[in-house]
Design an enzyme around this catalytic site. Sequence first.
Site, PDB file in Angstrom:
ATOM      1  N   GLU B  60       1.213  -1.736   0.303  1.00 45.28           N
ATOM      2  CA  GLU B  60      -0.143   0.025   0.066  1.00 45.28           C
ATOM      3  C   GLU B  60       1.289   1.627  -0.231  1.00 45.28           C
ATOM      4  OE1 GLU B  60      -0.552  -3.053   1.943  1.00 45.28           O
ATOM      5  OE2 GLU B  60      -2.812  -2.858   1.306  1.00 45.28           O
ATOM      6  N   HIS B 129     -10.114  -4.537  10.859  1.00 46.32           N
ATOM      7  CA  HIS B 129     -11.280  -4.382   9.635  1.00 46.32           C
ATOM      8  C   HIS B 129     -12.104  -4.162   9.751  1.00 46.32           C
ATOM      9  CE1 HIS B 129      -7.774  -7.495   8.385  1.00 46.32           C
ATOM     10  NE2 HIS B 129      -8.523  -7.456   7.359  1.00 46.32           N
TER      11      HIS B 129
END
Lengths: 406, 327
Positions: B60, B129
């Site tokens: 990322e 998450h």
Amino acid sequence: MSEPTEPVATGQEPPAGQEPPRGRDGDGMGGNGAGAGETAAPREPATAPDEDRAGELAAEGDSTDFLGLSRDESVELLRLMILARRVEEKTAEVYQMGKIGGFCHLYIGQEAVAVGAITPLRSDDYLITAYREHAQALVRGITPESVMSELYGRVDGCSGGYGGSMHMFSKELNFMGGHGIVGSHLPLAIGAAYAVRYRGGDQVCLCFFGDSVVNIGAFHESMNMAARWGLPVIFFLENNAYGMGTDIRRVAAADELVQRGKAFAGLESVVVDGMDVLAVRQIMDEAIARGRNEKRPTFIEARCYRYMGHSMADPSHGTYRTREEVEKWRSDDPILSYRRRLIDAGRLTAGEYDEMDRTAIEKAEGAAEFADASPFPEPSAVYENVYSDEYAHGIARRDRWRKEFS
Amino acid sequence: MAVITYREALNEALREEMDRDEAVFIIGEEVGEYDGAYKVSKGLLDTYGEWRVRDAPIAELGFAGLGVGAAMVGLRPVVEFMTWNFALLAIDQVINSAAKLYQMSGGQYNVPIVFRGPGGAALQLAAQHSQCPEPWLSYVPGLKVVAPATAHDAKGLLKAAIRDNDPVCFIESELMYNTVKDDVPEQEYVIPIGSAAVKREGTDVTIVTYAKMVHQSLAAATKLEAEGIDVEVIDLRTVRPIDVPTVIESVKKTNRAVIVEEGWPACNVGSQLVDDIQRDAFDWLDAPIARVSGLDVPMPYARNLEKLVFPNADHVVEAVRHVCHVN
């Protein structure tokens, strides 16, 4: 090396605890003293340097034909190195006078890298770098007045006084900055190179960074993508052996940093003598051709040395390296050794050198005078350049007690 | 008008902007061959090819920074984070690069980039998450932060984000991709960043909310209508900049405010809104402002515990009754 008479710096250390010798050099170069902290006794680095930096170099400067450069072109390389040196020396001087704030990382000692690497670029190539970038900005073409004004935080600075020492930019010259977080600009470099491929262009992106970056995730992520997708980027590692005050060998599990690049299929990884401007230029010519024509990245490890401390706030030597080590590298100074080569080849006279040096000193002086006279930004400028288009309801609305902006 | 899903609306926005401007490309994990982890980029690789729809390695920081660098030299990247939770790995590029370059360069390098992906809780995804990134992001000058609640707004705002000359963080939702469906015009439209929408008009109390909580708030408003409480629901749509004038105008009309958001209660969007309201509408308030948010804990996995953490319409109903002094 073409100059075997010069001692090549190594890590031969004096006995632990020995007080470093005092005094200054008389060569006129690198002469702003060693900075603060000279009272600290040197000690052996945890890992003693044991390699000749010239030991396994992939390329060496060709002193016979100067890479095919004309006399003027070859002398220009020296002129740029001298200018970079003299402007940095002036920077150190005015920093100590309080004219410059914040962190200030000087480039003195590494001039052969900036000049050898930047001069072969085309004007439409991209250049991105870290925070030891004053000299690189100068070599790319930002004027000494603009560089110095940025250091002073004035409107005539190349970033309008918003960036300072660590954040110099010139969009006109494709100088993409001056980035202050170690390793953060390597992904940006591959982004510029991605845009080149995207548009079908043939530019390259040159990305300078220091040895500490080899341990950072962004280094590996960027090399991986550049190699996998064939991005024309040149990862240029300036290995000056120390990340701030830490010998890179104490923190990197690599015999040679260039090995890190060899992990990536398609990434040509080479070593060059970073104290030799022609060697740097030669290896850059190859890297540029590889990027332009073959759309392949290159990783160059240049072995070089900074004479000064990590920043103006840090000592040149002391706890992490010895004065003797610094002196050894300084005795192979990139400017003085290249000067000698030009003179030996009949391309330069001592008088011409002195004149060039006087001119560089005058330019540095003039830049400082210019910066001192340049205005500070207007207070209203504090809200400019945060967003490039109109912010929906004004970003100042929460600062209602700050009447100077209303 | 056609009724389409939130997911389809995003896909339409991407297609229209990629057709409109060759500088627009998308990069992220699984965006190409796999059609997107949540299928937002479905079919784009076939249409636009690999340079415009780039499958990235799981890196990322690297591919977010690649986007920033490409934006500096004139492309318009759409960087997809599979979820905003993973964007934490890239936050240096979002904050230290994208948000700062325009100012640090003295206005030379603007960064026209969109960072997008789902945020917030889905279904039993546990602590790592299930996070709402909007407060972290909207703290940062230089960023714009968008979090639409409907298919209509998602499409119009994503188009605006892609055309914006500054970095825009665009927060979607796994739970809304398929379940939220609404009318989207056939003709092209763009919704300006920084404009709130009154999703339900009312006179007794103002609910200020955004993203998933718009739907919980509208459900609460329906329940409260039966009790005789007429609720106005404002969907911020953008949380930086916040459309404060629209909020203030409503509070001056209703004299009561409840702020509803999904994430943690400390230093969140509501904390800021309370300050904005008290400064601009203090004399109009008939009750202290109430706030509904998630509980101040990492999201637990167990179904019953997750349900406790997540704010719902009943919590909103309670808060509205409280500010209306109804028990």
